[in-house]
Scaffold this active site. Structure first.
Site, short mmCIF file in Angstrom:
data_model
loop_
_atom_site.label_atom_id
_atom_site.label_comp_id
_atom_site.label_asym_id
_atom_site.label_seq_id
_atom_site.Cartn_x
_atom_site.Cartn_y
_atom_site.Cartn_z
N LYS A 34 0.85 -1.21 0.00
CA LYS A 34 0.00 0.00 0.00
C LYS A 34 0.87 1.25 0.00
CE LYS A 34 -1.56 1.62 4.03
NZ LYS A 34 -1.37 3.03 4.42
N ASN A 35 1.88 1.28 0.90
CA ASN A 35 2.66 2.51 1.08
C ASN A 35 3.66 2.75 -0.04
OD1 ASN A 35 1.19 3.04 3.30
ND2 ASN A 35 2.75 2.43 4.77
N ARG A 104 -4.40 10.89 3.75
CA ARG A 104 -3.13 11.60 3.95
C ARG A 104 -2.26 11.50 2.70
NH1 ARG A 104 0.43 13.70 7.14
NH2 ARG A 104 2.61 13.21 6.83
N CYS A 128 -4.07 12.54 12.52
CA CYS A 128 -4.94 11.37 12.63
C CYS A 128 -4.77 10.79 14.03
CB CYS A 128 -4.58 10.34 11.56
SG CYS A 128 -2.89 9.76 11.74
N ARG A 133 1.12 14.38 12.34
CA ARG A 133 1.52 14.14 10.94
C ARG A 133 1.91 15.44 10.21
NH1 ARG A 133 -0.52 9.05 9.69
NH2 ARG A 133 1.21 8.92 8.23
N ASP A 319 4.81 0.50 12.11
CA ASP A 319 3.54 -0.06 11.63
C ASP A 319 3.30 -1.47 12.13
OD1 ASP A 319 3.67 1.57 8.36
OD2 ASP A 319 3.21 2.30 10.37
N ILE A 341 8.38 6.71 16.97
CA ILE A 341 8.10 7.42 15.72
C ILE A 341 6.89 8.33 15.84
CG2 ILE A 341 7.55 7.16 13.27
CD1 ILE A 341 10.39 6.21 14.02
N ARG A 411 -8.40 -0.11 4.77
CA ARG A 411 -7.51 0.82 4.06
C ARG A 411 -6.18 0.13 3.72
NH1 ARG A 411 -6.69 6.14 7.36
NH2 ARG A 411 -5.26 6.40 5.62
C1 EPZ Z 1 4.74 6.83 6.10
O1 EPZ Z 1 4.05 7.91 6.68
C2 EPZ Z 1 3.73 5.69 6.05
N1 EPZ Z 1 2.58 6.08 5.23
C3 EPZ Z 1 3.27 5.34 7.48
O2 EPZ Z 1 2.40 4.21 7.38
C4 EPZ Z 1 4.49 4.96 8.30
O3 EPZ Z 1 4.10 4.68 9.63
C5 EPZ Z 1 5.50 6.12 8.28
O4 EPZ Z 1 5.85 6.43 6.91
C6 EPZ Z 1 6.78 5.79 9.05
O5 EPZ Z 1 7.38 4.66 8.50
C7 EPZ Z 1 2.70 6.08 3.88
O6 EPZ Z 1 3.75 5.79 3.33
C8 EPZ Z 1 1.47 6.45 3.11
P1 EPZ Z 1 7.04 10.17 8.11
P2 EPZ Z 1 4.71 9.40 6.65
O7 EPZ Z 1 6.90 11.46 7.40
O8 EPZ Z 1 5.44 9.62 5.39
C9 EPZ Z 1 7.66 13.05 11.78
C10 EPZ Z 1 0.48 2.92 7.84
O9 EPZ Z 1 -0.01 2.43 8.88
N2 EPZ Z 1 7.69 14.15 10.80
O10 EPZ Z 1 8.24 9.30 7.88
O11 EPZ Z 1 3.65 10.37 7.04
C11 EPZ Z 1 6.26 12.51 11.92
O12 EPZ Z 1 5.51 13.30 12.84
C12 EPZ Z 1 1.03 4.33 7.85
O13 EPZ Z 1 0.57 2.31 6.74
C13 EPZ Z 1 8.06 15.43 11.24
O14 EPZ Z 1 8.35 15.62 12.42
O15 EPZ Z 1 5.75 9.26 7.86
C14 EPZ Z 1 6.49 11.14 12.46
O16 EPZ Z 1 6.67 11.24 13.86
C15 EPZ Z 1 0.91 4.99 9.21
N3 EPZ Z 1 8.08 16.45 10.34
C16 EPZ Z 1 7.81 10.72 11.81
O17 EPZ Z 1 8.42 11.92 11.34
C17 EPZ Z 1 7.76 16.26 9.03
O18 EPZ Z 1 7.81 17.23 8.26
C18 EPZ Z 1 7.63 9.79 10.63
O19 EPZ Z 1 6.87 10.46 9.67
C19 EPZ Z 1 7.39 14.95 8.60
C20 EPZ Z 1 7.37 13.93 9.50
#
Ligand code: EPZ
Length: 431
Positions: A34-35, A104, A128, A133, A319, A341, A411
């Site tokens: 999915k991701n 998202r 969420c 996020r 995840d 995370i 989802r």
């Molecule tokens: C991706 O989300 C995945 N979603 C998430 O999967 C996954 O948990 C996550 O990566 C971490 O591996 C998709 O790929 C669609 P991040 P993403 O930006 O890109 C912080 C699932 O269950 N952060 O790597 O949104 C953020 O708050 C979903 O399939 C900042 O601080 O994750 C978080 O704590 C849930 N500032 C951490 O980084 C920013 O500008 C990881 O976020 C961006 C992120």
């Protein structure tokens, strides 16, 4: 006097009803990731040519992303397990609010729209259940590539000033290895003028999969899977025919289904490099793994407590934290799980406690004292992975467990109960 509905007329919240305690056996097939599929779909905006994505999972998030792209003028048609897409009709730079608000991944459109049109208006992806996020890194990077970005009334408006409205390559250092920011900036840089270097880039397999698609489309990308990714922009990208990697999180969830029911199951296809930390933890708790190519056969008798901390890849994936906690709730001994995370990803603890789990939390840490048997109860999944964790707990629990929160589960898991029933589970979908 309020009317009461006869039982047959009662409106049920969609839920899964699980009869626990059944051993599983056989083989579970893993769908496309999915991701990865969601971001690869957004890459269809980068070209006027046909883009065929294979091994695309049939999920509600995928349907939602297709609707968003279609609203922008992209054609997207399902062809069995493939998606046929064509971005030649791209005519809009702003997906409708009502479509993007619930997904998202819609934010993945902003980079390609800026690269292709020089303008984009995309609502901020809401927070969420698991956290706020933020998209600070995404916006910072787009500005480094020459975009003017403002955020007003919950909408991110970006425009590339100047002649030709073309982004210019630059050097970006991410404060945190954000998966979404890395992917957004790779797509924006692919058509920018000159070279872009992304430092402290995310290392996740889905980032490498996106680089594979961009290369197939004629982009110049190197270093994906390392902390420094270099992209030299090209004038245009052509179409491609590309297969999405298997879903490592679904694979890990299925391996945990075998472990929590003390069963022997084969899960395939699994790219073991994508699940190194998880396979190591499964062996640490006492599972036996037989790996033959992309087939992983797992068997489990006694499960011992372990400690785990979620980390960016290649660390233990956030995840799979909730599904793994379900397993540790039935282990011998006390485990400690630290969620590093997301700031609010321990909500499944309360639901597991309703099933008899002995867990207490302190900040982002959970202390899990294994119990010999969970007991079935009505529980609720608060996000996609927590819902899956509750199903796993139900498989092991004594009696009947009902799990609500299927709008989250569907989802990220295609036909979850169908796949588990095919290997011996007893799950009914009530709605
Ligand atoms: C991706 O989300 C995945 N979603 C998430 O999967 C996954 O948990 C996550 O990566 C971490 O591996 C998709 O790929 C669609 P991040 P993403 O930006 O890109 C912080 C699932 O269950 N952060 O790597 O949104 C953020 O708050 C979903 O399939 C900042 O601080 O994750 C978080 O704590 C849930 N500032 C951490 O980084 C920013 O500008 C990881 O976020 C961006 C992120």
């Amino acid at each position: 006097m309020t009317a009461t509905l006869a039982p047959s007329q009662q409106i049920l919240t969609p839920q899964l009803e699980i009869a626990g305690g059944r051993p599983l056996s056989g083989e579970l097939r893993v769908s496309g990731a999915k991701n990865s599929a969601l971001v690869l779909m957004a890459a269809s905006l980068l070209t006027e040519d046909q883009l065929r994505l294979r091994n695309v999972p049939p999920l509600t998030d995928i349907e939602g992303m297709a609707e968003i792209l279609i609203s922008l003028g992209v054609s997207a048609k399902r062809d069995g397990e493939a998606l046929e897409m064509n971005g030649s009709g791209l005519s809009q730079s702003a997906p409708p609010y009502e479509l993007v608000n619930s997904l998202r991944a819609s934010f993945f459109c902003i980079g390609p729209l800026l690269a292709r049109l020089g303008i984009a208006r995309v609502p901020l992806p809401g927070g969420c259940q698991i956290g706020t996020r933020p998209v600070v890194e995404h916006v910072k990077g787009l500005k480094a590539l020459g975009a003017q970005v403002t955020i007003e009334h919950g909408v991110v408006s970006a425009v590339v000033p100047g002649r030709g409205h073309r982004l210019k390559g630059g050097r970006i250092h991410l404060d945190c290895p954000s998966v979404g920011a890395t992917e957004t900036l790779m797509m924006a840089a692919a058509l920018a003028e000159g070279e872009t270097v992304i430092e402290n880039a995310a290392l996740e397999p889905e980032v490498i999969d996106l680089a594979g698609l961009l290369l197939a489309m004629g982009a110049k990308v190197r270093g994906a899977g390392t902390p420094t990714i270099t992209i030299v922009g090209v004038d245009r990208l052509h179409g491609a025919d590309y297969a999405v990697i298997p879903d490592r999180i679904e694979a890990g969830t299925f391996l945990l289904a075998a472990a929590i029911t003390r069963s022997c199951l084969t899960v395939a296809p699994v790219i073991t490099d994508h699940l190194g930390a998880v396979l190591t933890k499964l062996e640490e708790v006492g599972c036996h793994l037989d790996i033959q190519g992309t087939n992983v056969t797992i068997s489990a008798q006694e499960i011992q407590a372990v400690d785990l901390r979620t980390q960016p890849f290649p660390g233990f994936p956030t995840d799979l934290q909730a599904p793994f906690m379900s397993l540790l709730a039935t282990a011998q001994g006390t485990s400690v799980i630290t969620e590093n995370i997301f700031e609010n990803r321990l909500q499944h603890v309360g639901e597991l406690q309703r099933m008899g789990a002995a867990i207490r939390t302190q900040g982002n840490t959970a202390f899990i004292e294994g119990v010999s048997r969970l007991s079935g109860a009505p529980v609720q999944g608060s996000d996609l992975r927590a819902s899956a964790a509750m199903v796993l707990a139900g498989l092991a629990a004594e009696g009947i467990t009902t799990v609500q929160g299927l709008e989250y589960l569907d989802r990220g898991y295609a036909d979850f109960e169908g796949k588990l029933n095919a290997v011996g589970a007893s799950i009914r979908r009530l709605s």
